[in-house]
Write a protein that holds these residues in place. Structure first.
Motif: not given
Length: 626
Positions: A485-490, A494-496, A524-531
């Protein structure tokens, strides 16, 4: 940003609390400070950190020309003025937008010739005379103020107000009242000034200062916050006042909470993570489950508690806590007395009773100096209490007893990590691994330390190797996901997290599932997709599995804020404070609760400030996002 929390399996995943504390966005606009930095939560879903120490190049050049003594003197004067809010300089700039601009009186001409103004004579003056005499009276008041004749200044400002009610006159009189510590009058006059000009910064700061002296801390916090926003966060003194007030309010409410709070165990997630930060030890042969012991004996209760720990549920932990306490009460523990004291201390600490926990550990070490786990626990508790020297001393005492105990180096590494000594932390984690390669958390923490040192490639290699060697342990996937997440590899993160969630379900009973991977996936879902919906659903699942999980509660609060559900968020922040163990944790949670509460009040009293923040965000050279 909040001070980094040490990555410790006794608390949470690496970086989790940092993000819970700082990534949240807020569309109603709120400003508060954490560790001296103003945090501005804006409608764009981003957090900005603004320094209150900006200056133009010309100012910096001028500063260099001055002597150190001059700069120190000016700095001290500025701090005193900011603290009391009594400077009268440039007050004319604060007149209401609708008021006509009146030229500043150059001198106080014929002060003795000024007419006597009172309620019965004021009607005799023309509009032009009122304008003229009010300015002269204000100038005379300023002169009296400068001469520290505060009562005379109050009288002169009062006459000026009779002629022409003006926010500057009220604010100046408030400054004079402030000088004689009549804070009730300060509040009255500044309130009058603010009613005429809601964005009058000096009046807001003066009223906040008076409120603070009167003990109205929440009201003071509101005024300082509004002042910060109006001033575009450029005044370091006001920003520090917000920080100070947030802490004061939180500490005051925290003491009230702690005074009426009964010691109790935190969430099962918390307890499990703390216990597994120590390598599992085999039960003494005479306490094994196959050995039948009477429950009404000290050894029987000790055995009962140790067996309960293996179940890793909230109910089992409650059973263990009661059993260890009962074991000490019943006594007759023989060679196991020190061990029983160490276990009772563990649960006293988890319940928040640090003082009694340390008493038990001191006695355990006195009875059995070779019990290194008691040394480690005592050192870690000293560290939590803020005494790093005693903590370091405790680890040295443990090494003196058994230099080959890998737990010593693992927990000493945590000391280095908290102090930001990542290279030393990595060395101790490696030493722990060299002594025992089967303890997964030493591998995980080594990878995190390498990451903190900037050795991303080494860190990733450590995690890939750890996943290969501990493929069925959910924690390694959870922690690895944190760094992704810190590397923005969202997507990879998520898979991990999903792997960690699946392994938790497969390998543990329902009541023993660690909910941190669910919370991490939500973030992660919030940061990545604002879901928001998916993130909120995951937090709800976490709270069903572990209703007492303070991190899940705090995360829910953070997810609700950017949706405009501020009142609900406030309830969750307050719930997080109730669930916190220590005074520091309670104060931290309440700080966010008070910031949220202030936001609601700012939105209600100063709705125009939300637009002001949006303009700041969009403007050139605006704040930098972290």
């Amino acid at each position: 940003m909040a001070d980094p929390v040490a990555i410790d399996v006794s608390r949470a995943s690496p970086g989790l609390w940092d993000r819970v504390s700082t990534w949240v966005s807020e569309n109603k606009a709120v400003a508060y400070t954490i560790a001296g930095t103003v945090v501005v939560i804006t409608s764009a879903g981003a957090i900005y950190y603004l320094s209150g120490q900006k200056s133009s190049p010309s100012n910096a050049t001028t500063e260099k020309r001055k002597s150190k003594k001059e700069r120190r003197k000016e700095k001290k004067a500025a701090e005193e003025a900011q603290k009391s809010g009594i400077s009268l300089k440039d007050e004319e700039a604060a007149t209401t937008p609708a008021a006509p601009v009146v030229p500043k009186a150059a001198t106080v001409e014929g002060e003795s010739e000024l007419p006597e103004i009172n309620e019965s004579t004021v009607a005799n003056f023309s509009l032009e005379e009122k304008q003229t005499y009010s300015q002269k009276l204000k100038a005379a008041g300023n002169k009296a103020y400068g001469s520290k004749d505060y009562n005379k200044a109050i009288d002169l400002y009062g006459q000026a107000i009779l002629l022409k009610p003006d926010p500057v006159f009220y604010s100046n009189r408030a400054a004079a009242y402030n000088a004689i510590s009549d804070y009730e009058k300060v509040v009255e006059d500044t309130t009058a000034a603010i009613s005429m000009n809601p964005e009058y910064i000096k009046a807001l700061n003066r009223r906040a200062h008076a409120y603070e002296h009167l003990g109205y801390l929440s009201e003071a916090l509101l005024d300082y916050t509004a002042s910060c926003i109006i001033d575009s966060f450029q005044n370091e003194g006001t920003a520090q006042s917000v920080e100070r007030l947030l802490k004061k309010v939180a500490e005051k409410k925290g003491k009230a909470i702690l005074a009426g709070k009964k010691n109790r165990l935190p969430s099962a997630t918390y307890v499990s993570n703390y216990l597994q930060s120590f390598r599992p030890q085999p039960l003494p042969t005479d306490l094994e489950e196959s050995v039948e012991l009477e429950e009404n004996t000290g050894k029987g209760q000790l055995q009962r508690g140790l067996i309960a720990l293996t179940k890793k549920t909230a109910e089992a932990y409650e059973t263990a806590s009661k059993a260890f306490k009962e074991a000490i009460t019943l006594g007759d523990l023989g060679e196991h007395e020190a061990y029983a004291l160490s276990m009772r201390a563990t649960f006293l600490y988890l319940e928040g009773d640090l003082e009694k926990a340390l008493e038990d550990l001191n006695k355990a070490i006195e009875l059995q100096p070779s019990l290194t786990q008691a040394h480690i626990k005592r050192a870690s508790m000293h560290l939590e209490a803020g005494d790093k020297d005693l903590a370091a001393q405790g680890f040295e005492q443990a090494i003196a007893q058994n230099k080959d105990d890998p737990d010593i180096y693992y927990h000493r590494a945590q000391l280095h990590f908290i102090l930001g000594e990542y290279a030393d932390a990595a060395k101790d984690y490696q030493k722990s691994i060299d002594l025992d390669r089967e303890f997964i958390y030493a591998h995980i923490q080594l990878g995190v330390s390498q990451y903190k040192l900037g050795s991303v490639a080494s860190s990733m290699a450590t995690f890939r190797r750890t996943i290969k060697n501990f493929s069925q342990v959910p924690d390694v996937y959870n922690y690895y996901g944190e760094l992704l997440i810190d590397q923005q590899k969202y997507e990879e993160a998520i898979e991990r997290f999903e792997t960690a969630i699946d392994l938790e379900r497969q390998t543990k009973p329902m009541g023993a599932i660690n909910v941190l991977p669910l919370i991490n996936k939500a973030l992660c879902l919030y940061q990545w997709k604002q879901d928001f919906k998916a993130a909120e659903d995951l937090c709800k699942k976490a709270l069903i599995l572990d209703p007492e999980c303070d991190i899940a509660v705090a995360t829910m609060a953070q997810l609700l804020l950017p949706q405009g559900r501020v009142t609900e968020a406030l309830e969750f922040f307050e719930r997080a404070a109730e669930l916190s163990r220590t005074e520091a944790e309670v104060v931290n949670a309440l700080s966010y609760a008070e910031a949220t509460r202030t936001q609601l009040e700012v939105s209600e009293k100063y709705p125009q400030l939300a637009a002001r923040l949006s303009q700041m965000e969009a403007g050139p050279g605006g704040p930098q996002m972290r």
